[in-house]
Design a protein around this motif. Structure first.
Motif, PDB file in Angstrom:
ATOM      1  N   MET A  35     -51.357 -61.665  62.179  1.00  0.00           N
ATOM      2  CA  MET A  35     -52.294 -62.464  62.969  1.00  0.00           C
ATOM      3  C   MET A  35     -52.376 -63.884  62.419  1.00  0.00           C
ATOM      4  N   VAL A  36     -52.423 -64.814  63.333  1.00  0.00           N
ATOM      5  CA  VAL A  36     -52.402 -66.212  62.921  1.00  0.00           C
ATOM      6  C   VAL A  36     -53.580 -66.941  63.564  1.00  0.00           C
ATOM      7  N   ASP A  37     -54.241 -67.769  62.781  1.00  0.00           N
ATOM      8  CA  ASP A  37     -55.339 -68.591  63.297  1.00  0.00           C
ATOM      9  C   ASP A  37     -55.077 -70.050  62.910  1.00  0.00           C
ATOM     10  N   ILE A  38     -54.746 -70.864  63.926  1.00  0.00           N
ATOM     11  CA  ILE A  38     -54.485 -72.286  63.698  1.00  0.00           C
ATOM     12  C   ILE A  38     -55.580 -73.076  64.409  1.00  0.00           C
ATOM     13  N   LYS A  39     -56.175 -74.034  63.693  1.00  0.00           N
ATOM     14  CA  LYS A  39     -57.243 -74.818  64.329  1.00  0.00           C
ATOM     15  C   LYS A  39     -57.230 -76.261  63.830  1.00  0.00           C
ATOM     16  N   MET A  40     -57.354 -77.188  64.764  1.00  0.00           N
ATOM     17  CA  MET A  40     -57.567 -78.595  64.421  1.00  0.00           C
ATOM     18  C   MET A  40     -58.982 -78.896  64.917  1.00  0.00           C
ATOM     19  N   SER A  41     -59.807 -79.487  64.066  1.00  0.00           N
ATOM     20  CA  SER A  41     -61.215 -79.616  64.438  1.00  0.00           C
ATOM     21  C   SER A  41     -61.823 -80.959  64.055  1.00  0.00           C
ATOM     22  N   GLN A  42     -62.657 -81.476  64.950  1.00  0.00           N
ATOM     23  CA  GLN A  42     -63.408 -82.699  64.658  1.00  0.00           C
ATOM     24  C   GLN A  42     -64.686 -82.361  63.876  1.00  0.00           C
ATOM     25  N   HIS A  43     -64.959 -81.071  63.745  1.00  0.00           N
ATOM     26  CA  HIS A  43     -66.197 -80.649  63.077  1.00  0.00           C
ATOM     27  C   HIS A  43     -65.905 -80.100  61.683  1.00  0.00           C
ATOM     28  N   PRO A  44     -66.911 -80.089  60.788  1.00  0.00           N
ATOM     29  CA  PRO A  44     -66.700 -79.611  59.420  1.00  0.00           C
ATOM     30  C   PRO A  44     -66.089 -78.210  59.392  1.00  0.00           C
ATOM     31  N   LEU A  45     -65.145 -78.011  58.471  1.00  0.00           N
ATOM     32  CA  LEU A  45     -64.528 -76.694  58.312  1.00  0.00           C
ATOM     33  C   LEU A  45     -65.460 -75.798  57.523  1.00  0.00           C
ATOM     34  N   ASN A  46     -65.351 -74.505  57.774  1.00  0.00           N
ATOM     35  CA  ASN A  46     -66.264 -73.556  57.163  1.00  0.00           C
ATOM     36  C   ASN A  46     -65.488 -72.523  56.327  1.00  0.00           C
ATOM     37  N   PRO A  47     -65.451 -72.711  54.994  1.00  0.00           N
ATOM     38  CA  PRO A  47     -64.687 -71.798  54.139  1.00  0.00           C
ATOM     39  C   PRO A  47     -65.155 -70.345  54.255  1.00  0.00           C
ATOM     40  N   ARG A  48     -66.452 -70.139  54.386  1.00  0.00           N
ATOM     41  CA  ARG A  48     -67.018 -68.783  54.466  1.00  0.00           C
ATOM     42  C   ARG A  48     -66.435 -68.020  55.667  1.00  0.00           C
ATOM     43  N   GLU A  49     -66.410 -68.738  56.804  1.00  0.00           N
ATOM     44  CA  GLU A  49     -65.868 -68.161  58.033  1.00  0.00           C
ATOM     45  C   GLU A  49     -64.391 -67.780  57.840  1.00  0.00           C
ATOM     46  N   CYS A  50     -63.652 -68.671  57.150  1.00  0.00           N
ATOM     47  CA  CYS A  50     -62.221 -68.422  56.922  1.00  0.00           C
ATOM     48  C   CYS A  50     -62.031 -67.194  56.032  1.00  0.00           C
ATOM     49  N   VAL A  51     -62.867 -67.094  54.991  1.00  0.00           N
ATOM     50  CA  VAL A  51     -62.771 -65.953  54.075  1.00  0.00           C
ATOM     51  C   VAL A  51     -63.100 -64.665  54.822  1.00  0.00           C
ATOM     52  N   ASP A  52     -64.147 -64.696  55.642  1.00  0.00           N
ATOM     53  CA  ASP A  52     -64.516 -63.495  56.404  1.00  0.00           C
ATOM     54  C   ASP A  52     -63.361 -63.046  57.295  1.00  0.00           C
ATOM     55  N   TRP A  53     -62.722 -64.011  57.946  1.00  0.00           N
ATOM     56  CA  TRP A  53     -61.624 -63.664  58.868  1.00  0.00           C
ATOM     57  C   TRP A  53     -60.442 -63.066  58.102  1.00  0.00           C
ATOM     58  N   ILE A  54     -60.125 -63.681  56.964  1.00  0.00           N
ATOM     59  CA  ILE A  54     -58.933 -63.253  56.223  1.00  0.00           C
ATOM     60  C   ILE A  54     -59.190 -61.935  55.478  1.00  0.00           C
ATOM     61  N   MET A  55     -60.461 -61.665  55.111  1.00  0.00           N
ATOM     62  CA  MET A  55     -60.808 -60.440  54.381  1.00  0.00           C
ATOM     63  C   MET A  55     -60.703 -59.204  55.271  1.00  0.00           C
ATOM     64  N   ASP A  56     -60.792 -59.433  56.557  1.00  0.00           N
ATOM     65  CA  ASP A  56     -60.830 -58.329  57.495  1.00  0.00           C
ATOM     66  C   ASP A  56     -59.427 -57.771  57.737  1.00  0.00           C
ATOM     67  N   SER A  57     -58.814 -57.257  56.677  1.00  0.00           N
ATOM     68  CA  SER A  57     -57.483 -56.670  56.828  1.00  0.00           C
ATOM     69  C   SER A  57     -57.196 -55.742  55.650  1.00  0.00           C
ATOM     70  N   GLU A  58     -56.199 -54.941  55.810  1.00  0.00           N
ATOM     71  CA  GLU A  58     -55.807 -53.992  54.762  1.00  0.00           C
ATOM     72  C   GLU A  58     -54.867 -54.681  53.787  1.00  0.00           C
ATOM     73  N   CYS A  59     -55.390 -55.589  53.001  1.00  0.00           N
ATOM     74  CA  CYS A  59     -54.485 -56.347  52.153  1.00  0.00           C
ATOM     75  C   CYS A  59     -54.836 -56.162  50.678  1.00  0.00           C
ATOM     76  N   GLY A  60     -53.835 -56.334  49.826  1.00  0.00           N
ATOM     77  CA  GLY A  60     -54.066 -56.206  48.397  1.00  0.00           C
ATOM     78  C   GLY A  60     -54.384 -57.541  47.748  1.00  0.00           C
ATOM     79  N   GLY A  61     -54.009 -58.622  48.423  1.00  0.00           N
ATOM     80  CA  GLY A  61     -54.253 -59.931  47.833  1.00  0.00           C
ATOM     81  C   GLY A  61     -54.459 -61.008  48.872  1.00  0.00           C
ATOM     82  N   ILE A  62     -55.341 -61.959  48.528  1.00  0.00           N
ATOM     83  CA  ILE A  62     -55.602 -63.099  49.413  1.00  0.00           C
ATOM     84  C   ILE A  62     -55.464 -64.364  48.596  1.00  0.00           C
ATOM     85  N   ASP A  63     -54.758 -65.333  49.160  1.00  0.00           N
ATOM     86  CA  ASP A  63     -54.705 -66.638  48.514  1.00  0.00           C
ATOM     87  C   ASP A  63     -55.385 -67.623  49.439  1.00  0.00           C
ATOM     88  N   LEU A  64     -56.286 -68.405  48.862  1.00  0.00           N
ATOM     89  CA  LEU A  64     -57.055 -69.358  49.659  1.00  0.00           C
ATOM     90  C   LEU A  64     -56.893 -70.742  49.048  1.00  0.00           C
TER      91      LEU A  64
END
Lengths: 80, 138
Positions: free
Chosen positions: B1-30
């Motif tokens: 799954m891929v999420d690409i976004k260009m935004s005029q508004h502040p980016l939200n690290p928490r939201e990104c972490v929540d999205w990326i955590m929602d998977s069966e993965c052994g490791g996450i790099d942020l």
């Protein structure tokens, strides 16, 4: 043929506009466009580099302009 | 799954972490980019980002396609901010989840390095006593 060129970043400042129009011969290539633009805007030559994009993709020097709907000048990128 | 976004508004690290955590993965790099207060001794007042947005999204897609074809990854996220940013603001967030850490680290590194070389985004640094388009001149 008349071609419109979109410009971003420092290229927009060099052109003094985000879009300019230039007259090119039929069969002209990206290399021809560069020559034309550099003659009209010598400051382009001082850039570290720049690319021409056609229809949202980097275009090779020998790419013909005829079939391209949207052309843009891409000065050195600096995202991230 | 891929999420690409260009935004005029502040980016939200928490939201990104929540999205990326929602998977069966052994490791996450942020990776989170941040606006520095100084560049080569110049005090930064603000940065202005602009992009050729439709092409930027297309180039980012090429990058994430390559990542998916090359590494065993599960989710890939690239968010880039546009507009005026100040010191401490976040211009870019990249996150990769994978079964194993090597793939997550390598893919994340590849994305930010390639983004900086190929994606049509430009930043102008505004200093207390001048301004410069980054990387424009040799």
């Amino acid at each position: 043929m008349k071609k419109e060129i979109l410009a971003f970043g420092i290229a927009r400042e060099i052109f003094g506009s985000s879009c300019i129009s230039t007259e090119m011969q039929e069969g002209a290539t990206v290399a021809d466009l560069r020559t034309t633009l550099e003659a009209q805007f010598p400051r382009l030559r001082a850039l570290a580099s720049y690319m021409i994009a056609g229809d949202d993709e980097y275009a090779a020097l020998d790419r013909k302009l005829d079939s391209l709907k949207e052309i843009a000048i891409i000065p050195p990128v600096s995202g991230g | 799954m891929v999420d690409i976004k260009m935004s005029q508004h502040p980016l939200n690290p928490r939201e990104c972490v929540d999205w990326i955590m929602d998977s069966e993965c052994g490791g996450i790099d942020l990776f989170i980019g941040r606006v520095r207060s100084e560049t080569l001794g110049n005090k930064v007042v603000q940065l202005e980002f602009e992009s050729y947005e439709q092409m930027a999204v297309k180039e980012l897609k090429l990058i994430t396609d390559h990542v998916i074809a090359t590494w065993s990854v599960q989710k890939v996220l690239v968010h880039h901010r546009l507009g005026v940013l100040r010191v401490g603001d976040i211009p870019v967030i990249i996150a990769v989840s994978a079964e194993h850490r090597d793939a997550a680290f390598d893919a994340c590194r590849y994305i930010i390095d390639t983004l900086k070389r190929t994606v049509p985004i430009w930043k102008k640094e505004i200093y207390e006593d001048g301004e410069v388009w980054v990387a424009a001149h040799p």
